[in-house]
Enzyme design. Structure first.
Site, short mmCIF file in Angstrom:
data_model
loop_
_atom_site.label_atom_id
_atom_site.label_comp_id
_atom_site.label_asym_id
_atom_site.label_seq_id
_atom_site.Cartn_x
_atom_site.Cartn_y
_atom_site.Cartn_z
N ASP A 72 -33.67 52.83 41.65
CA ASP A 72 -33.77 54.16 41.08
C ASP A 72 -35.19 54.41 40.63
OD1 ASP A 72 -32.78 56.68 40.44
OD2 ASP A 72 -32.15 56.09 38.42
N GLY A 73 -35.57 55.67 40.66
CA GLY A 73 -36.86 56.11 40.16
C GLY A 73 -36.62 57.20 39.14
N GLU A 115 -38.80 56.73 43.46
CA GLU A 115 -37.64 56.33 44.27
C GLU A 115 -38.09 55.44 45.43
OE1 GLU A 115 -34.48 56.89 43.59
OE2 GLU A 115 -34.43 58.65 42.30
N ASP A 171 -29.79 56.61 44.93
CA ASP A 171 -29.25 57.94 44.67
C ASP A 171 -30.19 59.04 45.17
OD1 ASP A 171 -31.26 57.97 42.75
OD2 ASP A 171 -29.90 58.00 41.04
N HIS A 175 -25.88 58.94 38.22
CA HIS A 175 -25.28 59.31 36.93
C HIS A 175 -23.77 59.54 37.05
CE1 HIS A 175 -29.41 59.61 35.63
NE2 HIS A 175 -29.63 60.42 36.64
N ASP A 182 -31.29 53.02 36.56
CA ASP A 182 -31.76 54.18 35.81
C ASP A 182 -32.29 53.76 34.44
OD1 ASP A 182 -31.96 57.16 35.43
OD2 ASP A 182 -30.56 56.69 33.80
#
Length: 152
Positions: A9-10, A47, A69, A124, A134
């Site tokens: 994740d970024g 990302e 994501d 999320h 995250d």
């Protein structure tokens, strides 16, 4: 070849703004986590950086299932947009430059080294590894010192 799961994740506080990435690598019962923050970047760059840094941490060629994501990244790979940009000298179909070509080039080198499958997960949404990534990415933004440039 080893079977690896790479969750990434970024995050960015402002876009552009301070940002960070986080990844979780899983191999059998082994888990490796890493994150880093940058003073000025974009969400898409973070990302990409998460995947790049995760793949770079592997010491040998592996079968890697990447979970991200980012529809931007997963679609660009799976729908082969990035290969068209590369073939077109990093121009998109509208003749505008493909963004983040420096990171895309590095990612494509790593995809050549490993057998990589890209999978999209909804962000999320309670996915444990995605939520952990995250947390890693957002906490990296708050760490000091932040790296000035977000290049590989």
């Amino acid at each position: 070849m080893k079977e690896i799961e790479l969750y990434t994740d970024g995050a960015c506080s402002g876009n552009p703004g301070p940002g960070g990435y986080g990844f979780v690598l899983k191999y059998k019962e082994h888990i490796k986590e890493k994150s880093q923050g940058y003073a000025s970047t974009t969400n898409n760059r973070m990302e990409l950086m998460a995947i790049i840094k995760g793949l770079e941490s592997l010491k040998e060629s592996c079968n890697v299932k990447v979970y991200s994501d980012s529809k931007y990244i997963v679609d660009a790979i799976n729908k082969k947009w990035v290969y068209k940009w590369e073939k077109n000298n990093w121009l998109r179909s509208n003749n505008k430059p493909a963004l983040n070509s420096d990171l895309w080039k590095r990612l494509l080198e790593l995809v050549e080294k490993h057998n990589v499958e890209f999978n999209w997960v909804k962000g999320h949404a309670g996915h444990p590894e995605n939520e952990r990534c995250d947390q890693l990415a957002t906490s990296a933004i708050k760490e000091t010192p932040l790296i000035e440039r977000d290049t590989v």
